[in-house]
Scaffold this active site. Structure first.
Site, PDB file in Angstrom:
ATOM      1  N   ASP A  18      66.752 -56.756 103.739  1.00 38.89           N
ATOM      2  CA  ASP A  18      65.599 -57.223 102.975  1.00 38.89           C
ATOM      3  C   ASP A  18      64.705 -56.017 102.656  1.00 38.89           C
ATOM      4  OD1 ASP A  18      63.536 -59.074 102.044  1.00 38.89           O
ATOM      5  OD2 ASP A  18      62.497 -58.574 103.912  1.00 38.89           O
ATOM      6  N   ASP A  20      60.790 -56.088 101.126  1.00 36.45           N
ATOM      7  CA  ASP A  20      59.368 -56.217 101.449  1.00 36.45           C
ATOM      8  C   ASP A  20      59.155 -56.825 102.845  1.00 36.45           C
ATOM      9  OD1 ASP A  20      59.049 -55.270  98.874  1.00 36.45           O
ATOM     10  OD2 ASP A  20      58.613 -57.243  98.020  1.00 36.45           O
ATOM     11  N   ASP A  26      54.739 -55.343 103.322  1.00 34.84           N
ATOM     12  CA  ASP A  26      54.603 -56.382 102.304  1.00 34.84           C
ATOM     13  C   ASP A  26      53.168 -56.408 101.803  1.00 34.84           C
ATOM     14  OD1 ASP A  26      55.371 -58.362 100.616  1.00 34.84           O
ATOM     15  OD2 ASP A  26      55.890 -59.803 102.178  1.00 34.84           O
ATOM     16  N   THR A  60      66.783 -58.806  97.850  1.00 35.85           N
ATOM     17  CA  THR A  60      65.352 -59.077  97.859  1.00 35.85           C
ATOM     18  C   THR A  60      64.945 -60.161  96.856  1.00 35.85           C
ATOM     19  OG1 THR A  60      63.180 -58.025  97.511  1.00 35.85           O
ATOM     20  CG2 THR A  60      65.029 -57.072  96.300  1.00 35.85           C
ATOM     21  N   GLN A  62      62.295 -61.518  94.398  1.00 39.06           N
ATOM     22  CA  GLN A  62      61.199 -60.922  93.625  1.00 39.06           C
ATOM     23  C   GLN A  62      60.662 -61.947  92.629  1.00 39.06           C
ATOM     24  OE1 GLN A  62      59.701 -58.002  94.143  1.00 39.06           O
ATOM     25  NE2 GLN A  62      60.995 -57.609  95.923  1.00 39.06           N
ATOM     26  N   HIS A 101      63.624 -65.085  90.049  1.00 41.40           N
ATOM     27  CA  HIS A 101      63.206 -66.446  89.690  1.00 41.40           C
ATOM     28  C   HIS A 101      62.062 -66.977  90.557  1.00 41.40           C
ATOM     29  CE1 HIS A 101      67.623 -66.114  88.688  1.00 41.40           C
ATOM     30  NE2 HIS A 101      67.076 -66.346  87.505  1.00 41.40           N
ATOM     31  N   ARG A 110      68.116 -67.090  94.937  1.00 41.67           N
ATOM     32  CA  ARG A 110      66.929 -66.918  95.778  1.00 41.67           C
ATOM     33  C   ARG A 110      67.297 -67.137  97.238  1.00 41.67           C
ATOM     34  NH1 ARG A 110      61.427 -66.648  95.799  1.00 41.67           N
ATOM     35  NH2 ARG A 110      60.347 -67.826  97.421  1.00 41.67           N
TER      36      ARG A 110
HETATM   37 MG   LIG Z   1      60.728 -59.798 103.724  1.00 38.90          MG
END
Ligand SMILES: [Mg+2]
Length: 157
Positions: A18, A20, A26, A60, A62, A101, A110
């Protein structure tokens, strides 16, 4: 969607990491270069896997793109800064798979949906036995790992 940073044709164990909250702090919805803060402990962990022969791939969510918080170009620029920061620390990312999305769009990419990893599996030869998911969210990255039958390493910052 994806950005391939370095292609290879080898059958390799792979770290699906992953971004962020795991590699960088983050924000949330990080996209400004000045907001980039790299977690050195994660870099060390990724380097240790890389030294054992693992390939590194970022996966990730987004949704900030779909929500209109930032553009695809802004995403690409920030992501490249993350990848370059890792490269300067000796960690080489092979690709970034990202879901642009919103949650309500019902896409299959996702996380914790497995779409991003499935896309990676069509581009790279992955030795699934021993491959691993690393992330900061038990309910997202952990669920993804369980869905594809991979080990999960929870990172807390
Ligand atoms: Mg994360």
């Amino acid at each position: 969607m994806k950005i391939i940073h370095q292609k290879d044709g080898q059958l390799l164990k792979t770290v699906f990491v992953d971004r962020d909250g795991t590699i960088n702090r983050d924000c949330p919805y990080c996209h400004r270069p000045e907001d980039l803060h790299i977690y050195e402990d994660t870099v060390d962990l990724l380097r240790s896997y890389q030294d054992k022969g693992y390939r590194i791939i970022i996966v990730t969510n987004q949704s900030g793109i779909g929500r209109g918080y930032f553009s695809l170009d802004e995403f690409r620029n920030f992501n490249q800064a993350v990848v370059d920061s890792l490269k300067h620390r000796g960690v080489f990312v092979s690709a970034t798979y990202f879901c642009p999305h919103r949650p309500d769009e019902g896409c299959s990419c996702r996380k914790p949906g497995r779409g991003l990893i499935d896309e990676a599996l069509s581009d790279f030869r992955v030795d699934m036995a021993g491959s691993i998911v690393i992330g900061d969210r038990e309910d997202i990255d952990g669920d993804l790992a369980r869905k594809v039958g991979l080990l999960f390493n929870l990172i807390r910052h």
